[in-house]
Design an enzyme around this catalytic site. Structure first.
Site, PDB file in Angstrom:
ATOM      1  N   SER A 138       0.551  -0.990   0.213  1.00 46.36           N
ATOM      2  CA  SER A 138      -0.026   0.298   0.334  1.00 46.36           C
ATOM      3  C   SER A 138       0.954   1.412   0.358  1.00 46.36           C
ATOM      4  CB  SER A 138      -1.052   0.375   1.079  1.00 46.36           C
ATOM      5  OG  SER A 138      -1.920   1.012   1.987  1.00 46.36           O
ATOM      6  N   TYR A 151      -2.395  -0.577  10.281  1.00 47.99           N
ATOM      7  CA  TYR A 151      -2.720  -0.759   8.718  1.00 47.99           C
ATOM      8  C   TYR A 151      -0.874  -0.326   7.890  1.00 47.99           C
ATOM      9  CZ  TYR A 151      -4.242  -1.171   3.624  1.00 47.99           C
ATOM     10  OH  TYR A 151      -3.967  -1.253   2.433  1.00 47.99           O
TER      11      TYR A 151
END
Length: 254
Positions: A138, A151
């Site tokens: 990501s 995350y």
């Protein structure tokens, strides 16, 4: 043969029952690969298999359980596996003070141990003839993003694991790369907006879209196309690399 032809190759896609994973399944199958969808929801995986042309098998699988993953991978691969897409993952919103021990454990088990388990289970099937491992990281692994503490931690780990595997398995002709998407318009985004901004979904969708320098969110099929390239022989000179696909977010937002 046409470019990006995967005819005769066997591929596993985790979390392939929806969103980006679904688009990757369709991209690989469309190029001729035999694809196994590993998903926590068997019905979602079966739905993708039914609506997608090609040789696709659906498996219910919890990527946090190594024994379960190994059983499914062995059943599908039968000693031959060419492509592994580590896509399964979950999100979390919150800074460090709002990230509990339970949050951290859950995110780590799915996003980090899930990649470890699937890679561990797949390598023995790839070592004889080589292969391509692609893990979904990501932009959160590369830049600071507000309220994405847990995350970001997991996606940074995915990126680092990929570098290590790429280095260690060069001798076996196994390539390992990561894809780092920005914000992509998936059913998850729609659900997030409906839950957190009821009545203002359209306005918030526009706000989130415009936070990408290119002015819109990504499309799942764009991630699928990049995964197809990295899985193909046309990318045989690429390993140990990360590919942001983020509408310019990392480089143009500073």
């Amino acid at each position: 043969m046409s470019k990006f032809d995967l005819t005769g190759k066997k591929a596993i896609v985790t979390g392939g029952g929806s969103g980006i994973g679904k688009a990757i399944v369709q991209s690989l199958a469309g190029a001729g690969a035999s694809v196994a969808i590993l998903d926590l929801s068997l019905s979602a995986a079966e739905s993708v298999a039914l609506e997608t042309e090609g040789d696709i098998q659906a498996f219910e699988c919890n990527v946090t359980q190594l024994s379960e993953v190994q059983k499914v991978v062995d059943e599908f691969a039968k000693g031959r596996l060419d492509i592994l897409i580590n896509n399964a993952g979950i999100a979390h919103v919150g800074n460090i003070e709002k990230s509990t021990t339970e949050d951290m454990t859950k995110l780590f088990n799915v996003n980090v141990m899930g990649v470890y388990n699937c890679t561990q289970a797949s390598l023995k099937h790839m070592k004889a003839a080589g292969g391509s491992i692609i893990s979904l990281s990501s932009i959160a692994a590369h830049v600071g993003i507000s309220d994405r503490f847990a995350y970001s931690m997991t996606k940074g780990a995915v990126h680092a694991m990929s570098l290590s595997v790429a280095k260690d398995y060069l001798v076996h002709k196994i390539r390992c790369n990561t894809i780092s998407p920005g914000r992509v318009h998936t059913p998850f985004v729609d659900g997030f907006l409906a839950k957190n901004y009821p009545g203002n979904e359209k306005e918030m969708f526009e706000t989130l879209s415009k936070s990408q320098p290119i002015g819109r969110m990504g499309k799942p099929e764009e991630i699928g196309a990049l995964a197809l390239y990295l899985a193909s022989d046309e990318a045989s000179y690429i390993t140990g690399s990360d590919f942001p696909i983020d509408g310019g977010f990392i480089t143009l937002n500073s």
